[in-house]
Design an enzyme around this catalytic site. Structure first.
Site, PDB file in Angstrom:
ATOM      1  N   ASN A  39       0.831  -1.213   0.000  1.00 21.98           N
ATOM      2  CA  ASN A  39       0.000   0.000   0.000  1.00 21.98           C
ATOM      3  C   ASN A  39       0.863   1.260   0.000  1.00 21.98           C
ATOM      4  OD1 ASN A  39      -2.633   1.107  -0.087  1.00 21.98           O
ATOM      5  ND2 ASN A  39      -2.482   1.666   2.067  1.00 21.98           N
ATOM      6  N   SER A 129      -5.571   1.467  17.321  1.00 21.37           N
ATOM      7  CA  SER A 129      -6.536   2.427  16.784  1.00 21.37           C
ATOM      8  C   SER A 129      -7.584   2.777  17.823  1.00 21.37           C
ATOM      9  CB  SER A 129      -7.223   1.799  15.565  1.00 21.37           C
ATOM     10  OG  SER A 129      -8.355   2.554  15.203  1.00 21.37           O
ATOM     11  N   ALA A 130      -8.087   3.991  17.722  1.00 22.39           N
ATOM     12  CA  ALA A 130      -9.180   4.427  18.588  1.00 22.39           C
ATOM     13  C   ALA A 130     -10.442   3.618  18.338  1.00 22.39           C
ATOM     14  CB  ALA A 130      -9.466   5.902  18.335  1.00 22.39           C
ATOM     15  N   TYR A 153     -10.865  -5.803  10.615  1.00 21.62           N
ATOM     16  CA  TYR A 153      -9.730  -4.884  10.798  1.00 21.62           C
ATOM     17  C   TYR A 153      -9.621  -4.463  12.263  1.00 21.62           C
ATOM     18  CZ  TYR A 153      -7.159  -0.532  11.124  1.00 21.62           C
ATOM     19  OH  TYR A 153      -6.285   0.459  11.548  1.00 21.62           O
ATOM     20  N   LYS A 157      -6.671  -5.137  15.513  1.00 16.79           N
ATOM     21  CA  LYS A 157      -6.032  -4.178  16.441  1.00 16.79           C
ATOM     22  C   LYS A 157      -6.223  -4.632  17.884  1.00 16.79           C
ATOM     23  CE  LYS A 157      -4.254  -1.852  13.303  1.00 16.79           C
ATOM     24  NZ  LYS A 157      -2.802  -1.934  13.109  1.00 16.79           N
ATOM     25  N   ASN A 203     -11.251   7.580   4.211  1.00 17.15           N
ATOM     26  CA  ASN A 203     -11.370   8.581   5.272  1.00 17.15           C
ATOM     27  C   ASN A 203     -11.803   9.946   4.747  1.00 17.15           C
ATOM     28  OD1 ASN A 203      -8.598   6.831   6.370  1.00 17.15           O
ATOM     29  ND2 ASN A 203     -10.488   6.888   7.553  1.00 17.15           N
ATOM     30  N   ILE A 221     -21.655  13.902   2.902  1.00 10.98           N
ATOM     31  CA  ILE A 221     -21.608  13.839   4.370  1.00 10.98           C
ATOM     32  C   ILE A 221     -22.424  12.624   4.789  1.00 10.98           C
ATOM     33  CG2 ILE A 221     -22.306  14.987   6.510  1.00 10.98           C
ATOM     34  CD1 ILE A 221     -21.803  17.659   5.139  1.00 10.98           C
ATOM     35  N   GLY A 301     -21.479   1.237  10.646  1.00  3.77           N
ATOM     36  CA  GLY A 301     -20.328   1.060  11.539  1.00  3.77           C
ATOM     37  C   GLY A 301     -19.837   2.349  12.161  1.00  3.77           C
TER      38      GLY A 301
HETATM   39  P1  NAD Z   1      -0.456   2.705   5.168  1.00  2.63           P
HETATM   40  O1  NAD Z   1      -1.198   1.690   4.396  1.00  2.63           O
HETATM   41  O2  NAD Z   1      -0.158   3.997   4.518  1.00  2.63           O
HETATM   42  O3  NAD Z   1       0.932   2.081   5.680  1.00  2.63           O
HETATM   43  C1  NAD Z   1       1.070   0.725   6.002  1.00  2.63           C
HETATM   44  C2  NAD Z   1       2.348   0.234   5.335  1.00  2.63           C
HETATM   45  O4  NAD Z   1       2.548  -1.138   5.687  1.00  2.63           O
HETATM   46  C3  NAD Z   1       2.297   0.291   3.810  1.00  2.63           C
HETATM   47  O5  NAD Z   1       3.478   0.909   3.319  1.00  2.63           O
HETATM   48  C4  NAD Z   1       2.219  -1.174   3.376  1.00  2.63           C
HETATM   49  O6  NAD Z   1       2.849  -1.381   2.141  1.00  2.63           O
HETATM   50  C5  NAD Z   1       2.942  -1.857   4.526  1.00  2.63           C
HETATM   51  N1  NAD Z   1       2.556  -3.249   4.784  1.00  2.63           N
HETATM   52  C6  NAD Z   1       1.312  -3.767   4.952  1.00  2.63           C
HETATM   53  N2  NAD Z   1       1.396  -5.088   5.198  1.00  2.63           N
HETATM   54  C7  NAD Z   1       2.720  -5.412   5.186  1.00  2.63           C
HETATM   55  C8  NAD Z   1       3.442  -6.600   5.396  1.00  2.63           C
HETATM   56  N3  NAD Z   1       2.839  -7.766   5.632  1.00  2.63           N
HETATM   57  N4  NAD Z   1       4.790  -6.556   5.330  1.00  2.63           N
HETATM   58  C9  NAD Z   1       5.440  -5.405   5.071  1.00  2.63           C
HETATM   59  N5  NAD Z   1       4.807  -4.232   4.868  1.00  2.63           N
HETATM   60  C10 NAD Z   1       3.462  -4.248   4.932  1.00  2.63           C
HETATM   61  O7  NAD Z   1      -1.242   2.924   6.541  1.00  2.63           O
HETATM   62  P2  NAD Z   1      -1.057   4.037   7.666  1.00  2.63           P
HETATM   63  O8  NAD Z   1      -2.228   4.922   7.620  1.00  2.63           O
HETATM   64  O9  NAD Z   1       0.302   4.615   7.614  1.00  2.63           O
HETATM   65  O10 NAD Z   1      -1.221   3.131   8.965  1.00  2.63           O
HETATM   66  C11 NAD Z   1      -0.109   2.650   9.690  1.00  2.63           C
HETATM   67  C12 NAD Z   1      -0.604   1.834  10.871  1.00  2.63           C
HETATM   68  O11 NAD Z   1      -1.438   2.634  11.703  1.00  2.63           O
HETATM   69  C13 NAD Z   1      -1.456   0.625  10.483  1.00  2.63           C
HETATM   70  O12 NAD Z   1      -1.162  -0.423  11.390  1.00  2.63           O
HETATM   71  C14 NAD Z   1      -2.871   1.111  10.680  1.00  2.63           C
HETATM   72  O13 NAD Z   1      -3.749   0.047  10.947  1.00  2.63           O
HETATM   73  C15 NAD Z   1      -2.693   2.003  11.898  1.00  2.63           C
HETATM   74  N6  NAD Z   1      -3.727   3.041  12.027  1.00  2.63           N
HETATM   75  C16 NAD Z   1      -3.925   3.945  11.015  1.00  2.63           C
HETATM   76  C17 NAD Z   1      -4.895   4.921  11.137  1.00  2.63           C
HETATM   77  C18 NAD Z   1      -5.139   5.930  10.028  1.00  2.63           C
HETATM   78  O14 NAD Z   1      -6.135   6.643  10.092  1.00  2.63           O
HETATM   79  N7  NAD Z   1      -4.281   6.044   9.026  1.00  2.63           N
HETATM   80  C19 NAD Z   1      -5.681   4.983  12.308  1.00  2.63           C
HETATM   81  C20 NAD Z   1      -5.451   4.061  13.318  1.00  2.63           C
HETATM   82  C21 NAD Z   1      -4.457   3.093  13.170  1.00  2.63           C
HETATM   83  C1  UD1 Z   2     -12.543   5.245  10.101  1.00  2.00           C
HETATM   84  C2  UD1 Z   2     -12.686   3.766  10.369  1.00  2.00           C
HETATM   85  C3  UD1 Z   2     -11.887   3.413  11.626  1.00  2.00           C
HETATM   86  C4  UD1 Z   2     -10.434   3.864  11.492  1.00  2.00           C
HETATM   87  C5  UD1 Z   2     -10.411   5.366  11.190  1.00  2.00           C
HETATM   88  C6  UD1 Z   2      -9.035   5.914  10.978  1.00  2.00           C
HETATM   89  C7  UD1 Z   2     -14.887   3.088   9.485  1.00  2.00           C
HETATM   90  C8  UD1 Z   2     -16.263   2.651   9.842  1.00  2.00           C
HETATM   91  N1  UD1 Z   2     -14.098   3.429  10.524  1.00  2.00           N
HETATM   92  O1  UD1 Z   2     -13.091   5.909  11.184  1.00  2.00           O
HETATM   93  O2  UD1 Z   2     -11.939   2.037  11.870  1.00  2.00           O
HETATM   94  O3  UD1 Z   2      -9.720   3.604  12.676  1.00  2.00           O
HETATM   95  O4  UD1 Z   2     -11.178   5.616   9.993  1.00  2.00           O
HETATM   96  O5  UD1 Z   2      -8.446   5.332   9.855  1.00  2.00           O
HETATM   97  O6  UD1 Z   2     -14.492   3.100   8.334  1.00  2.00           O
HETATM   98  N2  UD1 Z   2     -17.263  11.046   6.541  1.00  2.00           N
HETATM   99  C9  UD1 Z   2     -18.151  11.679   5.689  1.00  2.00           C
HETATM  100  N3  UD1 Z   2     -17.946  11.585   4.345  1.00  2.00           N
HETATM  101  C10 UD1 Z   2     -16.891  10.883   3.806  1.00  2.00           C
HETATM  102  C11 UD1 Z   2     -15.987  10.236   4.682  1.00  2.00           C
HETATM  103  C12 UD1 Z   2     -16.211  10.328   6.046  1.00  2.00           C
HETATM  104  O7  UD1 Z   2     -19.101  12.323   6.140  1.00  2.00           O
HETATM  105  O8  UD1 Z   2     -16.779  10.833   2.575  1.00  2.00           O
HETATM  106  C13 UD1 Z   2     -17.469  11.199   8.001  1.00  2.00           C
HETATM  107  C14 UD1 Z   2     -17.631   9.915   8.772  1.00  2.00           C
HETATM  108  O9  UD1 Z   2     -18.970   9.529   8.809  1.00  2.00           O
HETATM  109  C15 UD1 Z   2     -17.082  10.313  10.147  1.00  2.00           C
HETATM  110  C16 UD1 Z   2     -15.996  11.335   9.816  1.00  2.00           C
HETATM  111  O10 UD1 Z   2     -16.287  11.811   8.504  1.00  2.00           O
HETATM  112  O11 UD1 Z   2     -18.070  10.958  10.913  1.00  2.00           O
HETATM  113  C17 UD1 Z   2     -14.597  10.761   9.816  1.00  2.00           C
HETATM  114  O12 UD1 Z   2     -14.564   9.624   8.977  1.00  2.00           O
HETATM  115  P1  UD1 Z   2     -13.215   8.790   8.716  1.00  2.00           P
HETATM  116  O13 UD1 Z   2     -12.133   9.715   8.282  1.00  2.00           O
HETATM  117  O14 UD1 Z   2     -13.551   7.643   7.835  1.00  2.00           O
HETATM  118  O15 UD1 Z   2     -12.775   8.265  10.168  1.00  2.00           O
HETATM  119  P2  UD1 Z   2     -13.569   7.386  11.249  1.00  2.00           P
HETATM  120  O16 UD1 Z   2     -15.028   7.382  10.981  1.00  2.00           O
HETATM  121  O17 UD1 Z   2     -13.132   7.860  12.591  1.00  2.00           O
END
Ligand code: NAD
Ligand code: UD1
Length: 343
Positions: A39, A129-130, A153, A157, A203, A221, A301
């Site tokens: 990714n 994750s939260a 997913y 976590k 997101n 929204i 969700g």
């Molecule tokens: P991302 O997809 O940008 O980064 C994840 C990276 O891991 C990628 O570069 C992907 O290529 C690599 N990867 C995946 N599986 C792999 C494997 N088996 N071996 C080696 N590399 C692998 O995601 P991110 O947003 O940077 O998220 C990083 C971490 O934070 C993840 O564990 C995600 O679940 C967690 N997280 C992210 C968010 C968010 O909103 N972005 C929120 C809560 C938790």
């Molecule tokens: C999502 C994931 C959560 C993950 C988090 C951070 C789901 C159900 N939850 O949560 O597991 O940890 O991202 O990666 O996918 N929204 C809109 N329009 C859009 C996109 C989002 O209105 O096109 C709203 C959503 O309803 C929410 C807020 O924006 O109220 C934030 O959404 P998002 O960025 O997806 O984050 P989370 O909902 O917190």
């Protein structure tokens, strides 16, 4: 050379990982990336090199492959700690491909922890994750109970936290922290690294910036009938740079806290919730744009409100967010524009 503390950063080419690699290097650590680019893209490494004016070592490797991990650890010698970002993270996809999520996210974790043990690496940080809080009443503290996961997913976590905690409890010579991220947004202020638009975004903020760029017709929204002041969902958005910095605080805490328990969890958020409408309005204001917006139905969700009580991280990690929502939304737009300029 050789004196810096080496930190293995799995998923270090990804969104949060790449920013953390930069912060680690700037704080005097030597990050070593392990990523299979499922990714992310290799050009991220060039970008990191440009920001730091030096390259960062990277192994193209699937972290589930324990024998390859062993080879990397042998080649690298003394490792100070590891941060495990590598995971697949699309909530919706995880419902359709649960085994991929369990295999990748938990297979990589158990393989990495095994090798960390073998190599006697003392410190470990896990990306949680939260979403573990489900629909708990905000602000949530680390004592708020973990709720049954609503997606495979989310379950990876929760289980990932438990695996890590169980290993520490077993008497392993490993201290560990799970960091519960709230909603990371924004990008590096250089415009060189940020979240890559691989596939449709999941997101809010990537949807906002892609709509502003004309790549999407309109922003939907997801519901305006929630029990919140303006009816739209409330979340705790933090700048990815603030989030990246927290990993250094976490490592320092593990290094210094000899008396502290071997395992701890921390919320990483600002402590302030913003509604979807507030995000849209602020994005429009700071970037002098107008977004086409429609109201749609609720997304399955979703919870109405989720924001952190970050006191524990403020107090023990000596970490707090410094960047504002305005800066985050400005940097998100800067990143979107720089992506557009490349294609
Ligand atoms: P991302 O997809 O940008 O980064 C994840 C990276 O891991 C990628 O570069 C992907 O290529 C690599 N990867 C995946 N599986 C792999 C494997 N088996 N071996 C080696 N590399 C692998 O995601 P991110 O947003 O940077 O998220 C990083 C971490 O934070 C993840 O564990 C995600 O679940 C967690 N997280 C992210 C968010 C968010 O909103 N972005 C929120 C809560 C938790
Ligand atoms: C999502 C994931 C959560 C993950 C988090 C951070 C789901 C159900 N939850 O949560 O597991 O940890 O991202 O990666 O996918 N929204 C809109 N329009 C859009 C996109 C989002 O209105 O096109 C709203 C959503 O309803 C929410 C807020 O924006 O109220 C934030 O959404 P998002 O960025 O997806 O984050 P989370 O909902 O917190």
């Amino acid at each position: 050379m050789g004196l810096k503390k080496k930190i293995i950063v799995t998923g270090g080419a990804g969104y949060i990982g790449s920013h953390t690699v930069v912060e680690l290097a700037q704080a005097g650590y030597e990050p070593v990336i392990i990523d299979n680019f499922c990714n992310s893209r290799r050009f991220v490494l060039e970008r990191i090199k440009t920001i730091l004016s030096r390259p960062v070592e990277c192994y193209d490797c699937d972290c589930c492959q324990i024998d390859l991990l062993r080879k990397i650890f042998t080649a690298e010698g003394k490792i100070h700690g590891a941060i495990h970002f590598a995971a697949v993270k699309a909530v919706g996809e995880s419902a359709h491909k649960p085994l991929l999520y369990y295999q990748n996210n938990l297979g990589s974790l158990t393989a990495l922890l095994t090798v960390l043990q073998e190599a006697q690496v003392p410190y470990f940080v896990f990306s949680s994750s939260a979403c573990v809080y489900g629909a708990a009443k905000s602000p949530v503290t680390e004592e708020s109970p973990v709720q049954p996961a609503t997606s495979p997913y989310g379950n990876t976590k929760q289980i990932g936290e438990e695996i890590t905690a169980d290993l520490v409890k077993s008497g392993a010579a490993l201290k560990a922290i799970s960091l519960r991220y709230f909603n990371p947004i924004g990008a590096h202020s250089s415009g060189l690294i940020g979240e890559l638009p691989l596939g449709a975004p999941n997101n809010l903020v990537p949807f906002v910036t892609q709509t502003a760029a004309g790549l999407r017709e309109k922003l939907t929204i997801f519901g305006n009938d929630y029990p919140t002041p303006d009816g739209t969902g409330i979340r705790d958005y933090l700048h990815v740079i603030d989030l990246a910095r927290a990993h250094i605080n976490a490592l320092e805490y593990l290094e210094q806290s000899n008396a502290a328990p071997g395992y701890a969890v921390f919320n990483l958020g600002t402590g302030r919730g913003y509604s979807v409408l507030e995000i849209i309005k602020t994005f429009e204001q700071v970037n002098h744009l107008k977004l086409p917006v429609v109201i749609g139905s609720r997304r399955q969700g979703d919870v109405a409100v989720l924001f952190a009580n970050p006191d524990k991280a403020n107090r023990l990690l000596k970490w707090q967010t410094k960047l504002t929502i305005e800066e985050a939304l400005r940097d998100a737009w800067l990143w979107q524009k720089s992506l557009a300029a490349q294609t």
